[in-house]
Design a protein around this motif. Structure first.
Motif, mmCIF file in Angstrom:
data_model
loop_
_atom_site.group_PDB
_atom_site.id
_atom_site.type_symbol
_atom_site.label_atom_id
_atom_site.label_comp_id
_atom_site.label_asym_id
_atom_site.label_seq_id
_atom_site.Cartn_x
_atom_site.Cartn_y
_atom_site.Cartn_z
ATOM 1 N N SER A 53 3.629 -1.641 -5.123
ATOM 2 C CA SER A 53 2.785 -1.061 -6.109
ATOM 3 C C SER A 53 2.170 0.179 -5.290
ATOM 4 O O SER A 53 2.128 1.308 -6.430
ATOM 5 C CB SER A 53 1.728 -2.194 -6.643
ATOM 6 N N GLU A 54 1.562 0.042 -4.431
ATOM 7 C CA GLU A 54 0.957 1.622 -3.574
ATOM 8 C C GLU A 54 2.245 2.423 -3.694
ATOM 9 O O GLU A 54 1.977 3.693 -3.797
ATOM 10 C CB GLU A 54 0.583 1.009 -2.337
ATOM 11 N N THR A 55 3.389 1.975 -3.358
ATOM 12 C CA THR A 55 4.544 2.945 -3.114
ATOM 13 C C THR A 55 4.842 3.442 -4.417
ATOM 14 O O THR A 55 4.907 4.909 -4.427
ATOM 15 C CB THR A 55 5.866 2.118 -2.606
ATOM 16 N N CYS B 231 0.638 3.433 -11.338
ATOM 17 C CA CYS B 231 0.744 1.939 -11.070
ATOM 18 C C CYS B 231 -0.457 1.407 -10.578
ATOM 19 O O CYS B 231 -1.336 1.840 -9.872
ATOM 20 C CB CYS B 231 1.709 1.875 -10.039
ATOM 21 N N SER B 232 -0.942 0.235 -10.856
ATOM 22 C CA SER B 232 -1.950 -0.472 -10.740
ATOM 23 C C SER B 232 -1.401 -1.860 -9.964
ATOM 24 O O SER B 232 -0.270 -2.680 -10.533
ATOM 25 C CB SER B 232 -2.944 -0.890 -11.688
ATOM 26 N N ALA B 233 -2.000 -2.416 -9.019
ATOM 27 C CA ALA B 233 -1.777 -3.652 -8.475
ATOM 28 C C ALA B 233 -2.779 -4.574 -9.004
ATOM 29 O O ALA B 233 -3.908 -4.435 -8.922
ATOM 30 C CB ALA B 233 -1.465 -3.676 -7.027
ATOM 31 N N LEU B 234 -2.408 -5.691 -9.856
ATOM 32 C CA LEU B 234 -3.417 -6.633 -10.321
ATOM 33 C C LEU B 234 -3.574 -7.736 -9.221
ATOM 34 O O LEU B 234 -2.442 -8.514 -8.895
ATOM 35 C CB LEU B 234 -3.038 -7.243 -11.725
ATOM 36 N N CYS B 235 -5.018 -7.923 -8.760
ATOM 37 C CA CYS B 235 -5.040 -8.957 -7.887
ATOM 38 C C CYS B 235 -6.222 -9.883 -8.277
ATOM 39 O O CYS B 235 -7.237 -9.907 -7.840
ATOM 40 C CB CYS B 235 -5.590 -8.179 -6.469
ATOM 41 N N PRO B 236 -5.788 -11.053 -9.181
ATOM 42 C CA PRO B 236 -6.574 -11.882 -9.462
ATOM 43 C C PRO B 236 -7.083 -12.916 -8.368
ATOM 44 O O PRO B 236 -6.086 -13.171 -7.418
ATOM 45 C CB PRO B 236 -6.002 -12.740 -10.681
ATOM 46 N N LEU C 284 -6.749 2.594 -12.382
ATOM 47 C CA LEU C 284 -7.120 2.049 -11.276
ATOM 48 C C LEU C 284 -6.054 1.517 -10.277
ATOM 49 O O LEU C 284 -5.039 1.003 -10.751
ATOM 50 C CB LEU C 284 -8.434 0.825 -11.272
ATOM 51 N N PRO C 285 -6.148 1.841 -8.962
ATOM 52 C CA PRO C 285 -5.006 1.546 -8.195
ATOM 53 C C PRO C 285 -4.984 -0.158 -7.837
ATOM 54 O O PRO C 285 -3.784 -0.558 -8.033
ATOM 55 C CB PRO C 285 -5.280 2.005 -6.841
ATOM 56 N N PHE C 286 -6.041 -0.567 -7.980
ATOM 57 C CA PHE C 286 -6.383 -2.050 -7.579
ATOM 58 C C PHE C 286 -7.321 -2.743 -8.673
ATOM 59 O O PHE C 286 -8.116 -2.151 -9.026
ATOM 60 C CB PHE C 286 -6.743 -2.435 -6.305
ATOM 61 N N ILE C 287 -6.615 -3.683 -9.206
ATOM 62 C CA ILE C 287 -7.372 -4.324 -10.132
ATOM 63 C C ILE C 287 -8.153 -5.716 -9.648
ATOM 64 O O ILE C 287 -7.245 -6.641 -9.866
ATOM 65 C CB ILE C 287 -6.860 -4.458 -11.687
ATOM 66 N N PHE C 288 -8.956 -5.931 -9.178
ATOM 67 C CA PHE C 288 -9.657 -7.037 -8.540
ATOM 68 C C PHE C 288 -10.486 -7.991 -9.529
ATOM 69 O O PHE C 288 -11.356 -7.237 -10.128
ATOM 70 C CB PHE C 288 -10.532 -6.803 -7.288
#
Ligand SMILES: NC(=O)c1ccc[n+]([C@@H]2O[C@H](COP(=O)([O-])OP(=O)(O)OC[C@H]3O[C@@H](n4cnc5c(N)ncnc54)[C@H](O)[C@@H]3O)[C@@H](O)[C@H]2O)c1
Length: 278
Positions: A168-170, A182-187, A241-245
């Motif tokens: 996702s970061e790439t 792109c966002s990485a969803l981190c539930p 958002l890059p990361f979705i916590f």
């Protein structure tokens, strides 16, 4: 991606849990939703829910492990709906309760195939087409808190969720020049069907075994409602958002990991000092 209304969102694993939550949230924002899931009956049931609230949803049976099926999904979305501006690579599965070295081959194969190759298949089929669409485009890949910290007794899952985070970061870097973010969803824990992920395990990976885990089940059942997570993701896409916590206290896990890394850098400094090049 600021404009959602009138655009198409494809959600893999949208027949249950977090994917269903995202599908509902996007439909509420007047997006046309496509649910791609191996569980056709449940996908249809979510589509009926969306239609009952006045939204539009196309449920499709897709096994994400099969690249040709994912390519067929993208073809259909482009031919029938003109393309998708939002792709959520969300479907995921896991095994529970074993140390890495004891996990059977088929468990590794299944989890890697769905969680990692499923995402890769999605990116391969959709990115070249999304690139050609005018306007902002967005990809949400579902990782996990297990993607930013250790996942104890879920080795294959942890491996794939770290991989999805890196991917996702790439993509966020690579896609920028093509209008794709792109966002990485981190539930953390969300009340979904993941403890019974095995229910849709394909025959080539051994089929359903009925495996579950009581401790994990209680943790998952005490989690956030997936509808709430869906609305968070919708806002995070708008805010890019890059990361979705989903849980702010995940920060402790990230801080602890970062601290371990910082300490390792200090150790490397000391080692070089004590071992100078001859
Ligand atoms: N629930 C949690 O606490 C939690 C926490 C962190 C991350 N996640 C991640 O969230 C994502 C969604 O999981 P969930 O918790 O909503 O579980 P869920 O079991 O409720 O939903 C997963 C969906 O994926 C579908 N699926 C499984 N294999 C598939 C395949 N080969 N092809 C197409 N669809 C397939 C299932 O049919 C199901 O509808 C996963 O990536 C999971 O790892 C969940």
């Amino acid at each position: 991606m600021k404009e959602l209304a009138g655009r198409v969102a494809v959600v893999t694993g949208g027949a249950s849990g977090i994917g269903r939550g995202m599908a509902l949230a996007f439909a509420e924002a007047d997006m046309q939703v496509v649910i791609a899931d191996i569980d056709e009956e449940s996908a249809r049931s979510v589509a009926r829910e969306i239609e009952a609230m006045g939204g539009r949803c196309l449920p499709l049976r897709v096994d994400l492990v099969k690249a040709q099926e994912v390519e067929g999904l993208a073809e259909k979305v482009w031919s029938d709906l003109g393309g998708a501006h939002l792709l959520c690579n969300n479907a995921g599965v896991t095994t529970f309760g074993m140390m890495c070295e004891g996990i059977p081959d088929l468990d590794w194969d299944w989890v890697l195939a769905v969680n990692l190759h499923g995402v890769v298949n999605g990116l391969r089929a959709f990115l070249p087409r999304m690139r050609e669409l005018p306007g902002e485009k967005h990809v949400v890949n579902t990782s996990s808190t297990t993607g930013v910290g250790p996942g104890v007794f879920v080795g294959p899952y942890a491996a794939t969720k770290h991989a999805v985070l890196g991917l996702s970061e790439t993509l966020r870097e690579e896609g920028a020049a093509h209008g794709i973010s792109c966002s990485a969803l981190c539930p953390n824990n969300v009340d979904t069907g993941i403890v019974a992920a095995d229910r849709n395990r394909q025959a080539e990976f051994g089929g359903p075994t009925g495996a579950g885990n009581e401790m994990v089940a209680a943790f998952i059942a005490s989690g956030l409602a997936p509808e709430r997570v869906g609305r968070m993701v919708r806002q995070a896409v708008i805010d890019d958002l890059p990361f979705i916590f989903t849980h702010a206290d995940t920060r402790e896990l990230v801080d602890a990991r970062y601290q371990r890394m910082v300490e390792s850098f200090a150790w490397a400094d000391r080692w070089h000092e004590a071992n100078p090049e001859p």
